[in-house]
Design a protein around this motif. Structure first.
Motif, PDB file in Angstrom:
ATOM      1  N   LYS A 191       0.841  -1.198   0.000  1.00  0.00           N
ATOM      2  CA  LYS A 191       0.000   0.000   0.000  1.00  0.00           C
ATOM      3  C   LYS A 191       0.870   1.240   0.000  1.00  0.00           C
ATOM      4  O   LYS A 191       1.951   1.250   0.599  1.00  0.00           O
ATOM      5  CB  LYS A 191      -0.912   0.017   1.235  1.00  0.00           C
ATOM      6  CG  LYS A 191      -1.880  -1.158   1.324  1.00  0.00           C
ATOM      7  CD  LYS A 191      -2.658  -1.131   2.624  1.00  0.00           C
ATOM      8  CE  LYS A 191      -3.636   0.030   2.670  1.00  0.00           C
ATOM      9  NZ  LYS A 191      -4.479  -0.008   3.883  1.00  0.00           N
ATOM     10  N   PHE A 193       0.028   4.206   1.351  1.00  0.00           N
ATOM     11  CA  PHE A 193      -0.050   4.737   2.715  1.00  0.00           C
ATOM     12  C   PHE A 193      -0.477   3.579   3.627  1.00  0.00           C
ATOM     13  O   PHE A 193      -1.672   3.339   3.829  1.00  0.00           O
ATOM     14  CB  PHE A 193      -1.046   5.898   2.792  1.00  0.00           C
ATOM     15  CG  PHE A 193      -0.692   7.048   1.882  1.00  0.00           C
ATOM     16  CD1 PHE A 193       0.387   7.867   2.155  1.00  0.00           C
ATOM     17  CD2 PHE A 193      -1.428   7.296   0.735  1.00  0.00           C
ATOM     18  CE1 PHE A 193       0.727   8.925   1.320  1.00  0.00           C
ATOM     19  CE2 PHE A 193      -1.111   8.350  -0.112  1.00  0.00           C
ATOM     20  CZ  PHE A 193      -0.031   9.160   0.182  1.00  0.00           C
ATOM     21  N   GLU A 196      -3.514   2.644   7.607  1.00  0.00           N
ATOM     22  CA  GLU A 196      -4.940   2.925   7.443  1.00  0.00           C
ATOM     23  C   GLU A 196      -5.191   3.984   6.367  1.00  0.00           C
ATOM     24  O   GLU A 196      -6.123   4.790   6.471  1.00  0.00           O
ATOM     25  CB  GLU A 196      -5.557   3.364   8.774  1.00  0.00           C
ATOM     26  CG  GLU A 196      -5.431   2.303   9.858  1.00  0.00           C
ATOM     27  CD  GLU A 196      -6.015   2.754  11.187  1.00  0.00           C
ATOM     28  OE1 GLU A 196      -6.506   3.903  11.255  1.00  0.00           O
ATOM     29  OE2 GLU A 196      -5.985   1.969  12.146  1.00  0.00           O
ATOM     30  N   ASP A 197      -4.351   3.972   5.304  1.00  0.00           N
ATOM     31  CA  ASP A 197      -4.509   4.876   4.165  1.00  0.00           C
ATOM     32  C   ASP A 197      -4.472   6.352   4.557  1.00  0.00           C
ATOM     33  O   ASP A 197      -5.000   7.211   3.842  1.00  0.00           O
ATOM     34  CB  ASP A 197      -5.818   4.589   3.407  1.00  0.00           C
ATOM     35  CG  ASP A 197      -5.778   3.245   2.692  1.00  0.00           C
ATOM     36  OD1 ASP A 197      -4.709   2.923   2.138  1.00  0.00           O
ATOM     37  OD2 ASP A 197      -6.795   2.529   2.701  1.00  0.00           O
ATOM     38  N   GLN A 198      -3.840   6.677   5.667  1.00  0.00           N
ATOM     39  CA  GLN A 198      -3.754   8.072   6.096  1.00  0.00           C
ATOM     40  C   GLN A 198      -2.577   8.757   5.406  1.00  0.00           C
ATOM     41  O   GLN A 198      -1.457   8.269   5.457  1.00  0.00           O
ATOM     42  CB  GLN A 198      -3.561   8.148   7.614  1.00  0.00           C
ATOM     43  CG  GLN A 198      -4.710   7.566   8.412  1.00  0.00           C
ATOM     44  CD  GLN A 198      -4.457   7.699   9.901  1.00  0.00           C
ATOM     45  OE1 GLN A 198      -4.741   8.734  10.503  1.00  0.00           O
ATOM     46  NE2 GLN A 198      -3.927   6.655  10.519  1.00  0.00           N
ATOM     47  N   GLN A 199      -2.855   9.907   4.774  1.00  0.00           N
ATOM     48  CA  GLN A 199      -1.791  10.623   4.087  1.00  0.00           C
ATOM     49  C   GLN A 199      -0.927  11.422   5.054  1.00  0.00           C
ATOM     50  O   GLN A 199       0.193  11.778   4.725  1.00  0.00           O
ATOM     51  CB  GLN A 199      -2.382  11.506   2.989  1.00  0.00           C
ATOM     52  CG  GLN A 199      -2.974  10.645   1.860  1.00  0.00           C
ATOM     53  CD  GLN A 199      -3.667  11.458   0.803  1.00  0.00           C
ATOM     54  OE1 GLN A 199      -4.451  12.356   1.125  1.00  0.00           O
ATOM     55  NE2 GLN A 199      -3.407  11.155  -0.442  1.00  0.00           N
ATOM     56  N   GLU A 397      -3.024   8.489 -10.561  1.00  0.00           N
ATOM     57  CA  GLU A 397      -2.060   7.836  -9.685  1.00  0.00           C
ATOM     58  C   GLU A 397      -0.663   7.925 -10.297  1.00  0.00           C
ATOM     59  O   GLU A 397      -0.505   8.058 -11.513  1.00  0.00           O
ATOM     60  CB  GLU A 397      -2.429   6.360  -9.478  1.00  0.00           C
ATOM     61  CG  GLU A 397      -3.820   6.140  -8.899  1.00  0.00           C
ATOM     62  CD  GLU A 397      -3.949   6.601  -7.468  1.00  0.00           C
ATOM     63  OE1 GLU A 397      -2.917   6.610  -6.765  1.00  0.00           O
ATOM     64  OE2 GLU A 397      -5.062   6.954  -7.057  1.00  0.00           O
TER      65      GLU A 397
END
Length: 424
Positions: A191, A193, A196-199, A397
């Motif tokens: 992944k 990030f 937890e996909d936090q930027q 992306e």
């Protein structure tokens, strides 16, 4: 005394390993053919530790060919690839300095720049007679990613080392080696990030034994996995007292290492901070600052987007890792990361507009790596600046990032060392 020498002779066996010593980007290390090492990767460690000079936990590596720093204690193990999507495969090994250990996690972008030149010089790749440039597809086993490396070849089909391209951190010019990292996201975690996909997020750091006199503190970070996992640290979220004033002092080094370890746990790369401390090379860490716009001699290259102080194996990096440049280029392309926020802050401070992606289509010969639009970003570091060519796909992306380096063959021969018989 004689008895002691006889005992050592029985315990140790002398080895001779064919190798090439190369300067690749701002790193230096030995390049090997995989066939010259033991069949199993797990058996490489004693050979590489001893060859580089870390046997006996020597921080100077005085009894080997290592240079006593993390940037000069590296190994590239290369072979011809059997994969349909690659010409060459290689494995990166970071040999610890002052410790008998090796690290296979992550990769090294600077050493990547030497793989194509080595492959050509060693006959693993044979350019066609009419070629002046060649694209070589290189698969990295550490990260399961492809790098397309573009190099110049001379009239005899050999890698052309001489040229006019200069990179910060290397005083002499050379031939440009362009390294395009294809689909670099999720190199180890899967992944971009991984937390937890936090930027960006606030990380609670327990200083522990590295900083026993300090209370737990909060810091803003972006945890990102692109080319290599990185903990990008927002320096504006750290108090001046905690950050200190000397970029190379031990207090700041311990601070960055404490944050890096906490980031490793949050990214799922370590079960706890103690385990994170045992794997110093992954994730990597970097302090992120708004750009200063004051780099001497780089005014013709444009306005820097961001300023970085990277770290390598617990110490300040003398310039910037190639994978660090790729990671910063990716982070700048996603609004909400601390890199994007601090870049915008720098633009406001200096009365400039933040950079926007180019919308023009790529040239025909770059469409594979550039399926959509792209932009160049300029990263400021202690030795100057480094440009990253970021290509976006049609979904918005990052499709690839390209950075240029130089590389040069320094020595070829056999490195001689000793290995305990029970480790053979």
């Amino acid at each position: 005394m004689a008895t002691e020498l006889v005992t050592k002779t029985r315990r140790l066996r002398r080895q001779a390993l064919p190798c090439v010593l190369m300067r690749a980007g701002t790193s230096k290390g030995i390049f090997l053919h995989q066939k010259d090492l033991p069949t199993k990767e797990i058996d490489w460690a004693p050979h590489l530790v001893s060859a580089l000079g870390s046997r006996g936990n020597d921080p100077r590596q005085i009894d080997g060919v290592g240079g006593g720093t993390s940037t000069t204690s590296k190994v590239a193990v290369v072979r011809r690839s059997q994969r349909p999507d690659a010409d060459i495969e290689w494995t990166f090994v970071q040999v610890a300095v002052g410790k008998e250990s090796v690290d296979f996690t992550g990769t090294c972008g600077n050493m990547t720049a030497g793989v194509a030149p080595f492959a050509i010089q060693e006959g693993l790749i044979k350019p066609r007679p009419e070629q002046t440039k060649i694209d070589i597809r290189i698969y990295n086993t550490n990260t399961n990613r492809i790098v397309i490396e573009t190099v110049t070849v001379d009239g005899s089909g050999d890698y052309e080392e001489d040229g006019n391209f200069i990179i910060p951190g290397v005083k002499t010019p050379g031939s440009e080696v362009k390294c395009r990292f294809v689909n670099p996201m999720g190199s180890m975690t899967g992944k971009l990030f991984p937390s937890e996909d936090q930027q960006q997020q606030t990380l609670r750091v327990q200083p522990g034994p590295l900083m026993p006199s300090h209370e737990p503190f909060d810091v803003r970070v972006t945890l990102i996995d692109s080319a290599n996992p990185f903990v990008l640290i927002d320096t504006t979220s750290i108090s001046a007292t905690l950050l200190g004033t000397n970029p190379s002092d031990s207090h700041r080094n311990d601070l960055v290492e404490s944050i890096r370890r906490a980031g490793a746990v949050a990214m799922g790369l370590a079960t706890d901070v103690e385990a994170a401390g045992r794997t110093r090379g992954t994730p990597k860490a970097a302090l992120v600052y708004p750009p200063t716009f004051t780099q001497v001699g780089d005014s013709n290259k444009g306005r820097p987007d961001i300023r970085i102080q990277a770290y390598s194996m617990g110490l300040p990096h003398p310039s910037l890792q190639l994978t660090g440049a790729v990671t910063i280029g990716v982070a700048l392309s996603y609004p909400g990361t601390i890199v994007a926020d601090l870049s915008a802050m720098g633009s406001i401070m200096h009365g400039a507009l933040p950079p926007t992606p180019e919308q023009s289509p790529p040239p025909e010969d770059r469409k594979e790596a550039h399926p959509g639009c792209g932009r160049d970003v300029l990263i400021e570091h202690s030795q100057g600046t480094i440009k990253v060519d970021v290509a976006m796909d049609n979904a918005g992306e990052v499709a690839s990032c390209a950075v240029s380096r130089t590389a040069r063959r320094l020595f070829e021969g056999k490195v001689r060392y000793y290995v305990q018989e029970d480790e053979l």
